[in-house]
Design an enzyme around this catalytic site. Sequence first.
Site: not given
Lengths: 228, 228
Positions: B61, B65, B114
């Site tokens: 992850e 990211e 984002e």
Amino acid sequence: MYSYQHPHPAVSIDCAIFGLDEGELKVLLIERKHEPFKGRWALPGGFVEMDEDIDEAARRELEEETGVRKVFLEQVGAFGAPGRDPRERVITIAHLAIVNLHDHKVRAASDASEASWFPAAKPPALAFDHRKILEASLAKLRDKASREPLFVEFLPKRFTLTQLQHFYEVVLGEALDKRNFRKKIMSYGAIKELEAFEVGKAPRSARLHRFDSKAWTVLKKAGRSFAI
Amino acid sequence: MYSYQHPHPAVSIDCAIFGLDEGELKVLLIERKHEPFKGRWALPGGFVEMDEDIDEAARRELEEETGVRKVFLEQVGAFGAPGRDPRERVITIAHLAIVNLHDHKVRAASDASEASWFPAAKPPALAFDHRKILEASLAKLRDKASREPLFVEFLPKRFTLTQLQHFYEVVLGEALDKRNFRKKIMSYGAIKELEAFEVGKAPRSARLHRFDSKAWTVLKKAGRSFAI
DNA sequence: CCAAAAGTGTTAGAGATACACCCATGG
DNA sequence: CCATGGGTGTATCTCTAACACTTTTGG
């Protein structure tokens, strides 16, 4: 980030339950009745229900296992290597618990064919990855005990300074100087002398003490630690 | 103890990713695109796959990211209150990560609509129980930083002692005396002076240093800590 | 009466803290 | 030339560590 298609492993909790017995640090283990690891010793544990919080689950299991309700309980961490349970994917959340063997007679302790206390430092062969979990729990216990007054969880309400010193020696794994120990532990001002003495023990009976948790709360707020 | 009928919740990981930016401790947050908590900021995370270990999932992850591979990553603990995710039962395993904002240009950081960096001490309103998770991660970060040389994860390979002092001041949240700090940090023998100096910065350019991890490994084995 | 645990102070050394000024340089 | 951050030493105090003998009493 979240979708509705995602894996759903089983989630269990396991408890490393520690107690102090005859000046030795012990851990409570149960003997497994079923495969896998039938006949092996293991940390007590169980599955987390859908509607209960993780530490609720741990507390529930703990009570089922030892009959004890109010105990120190803290999360150690999650262990989830694929294959740690040969049947299916099980992620377990390890917990560290402490019971006072003086005040409570632990239910499981009498039921020795299924559950009994082992020396925490040299346990028998354990099921699953429980050896690793036990090591991590021990490490956490040592760490916490050397900065917070964890001994209140292990010792009876009224204890002698020798008992207290033994506790630290066992948990920290080193011998301590009696005079320096007493000086330091009393300097925090959170341990009070009582007028009572131990009965029928050593040649000379020792003075009893208690932990003053109110005084400690105040001292803690003022930034005090409780290191030995 | 184990049966085949038991609950199967979803299990996710979440990462509190910290970095040091302009002398401030920052945390990386992403803006949620979907319900629940659409538009809210949240810690990056995702679900654990059936065949991957927990920290593998966290590392995956993290790379998705931030684009960064080799980072400090450590488990903080499991959070599993029923209802913490309004859709279904999701137990999350929080992780603490540190990226070096000097060496790596973090991918998500440029994609500011984002994901962006926020002051770790005063984050915006967060989704789920991420506020609680962030607090716990910060506490763990402080605890670790005060006993281990965690700064190597935050700072560039070559750093000035002033940068190092700022790191400790930010993480510990207190001002430190320059002379005492230098005396102490150098006394461990794990930080080496270089012949190089900073370029084009302050009125007077400061000497660069590096962390000698080999020397530290030796010292650590000899029982040294790295407390400030 | 003696074995065994309880209890008690001092001193030297290490480590922590408090503190102020000169230096080099870019603008 | 001056504003800015870089760099350096000492004195005091607190905390730690080392160390040995006397007291009490159950068996």
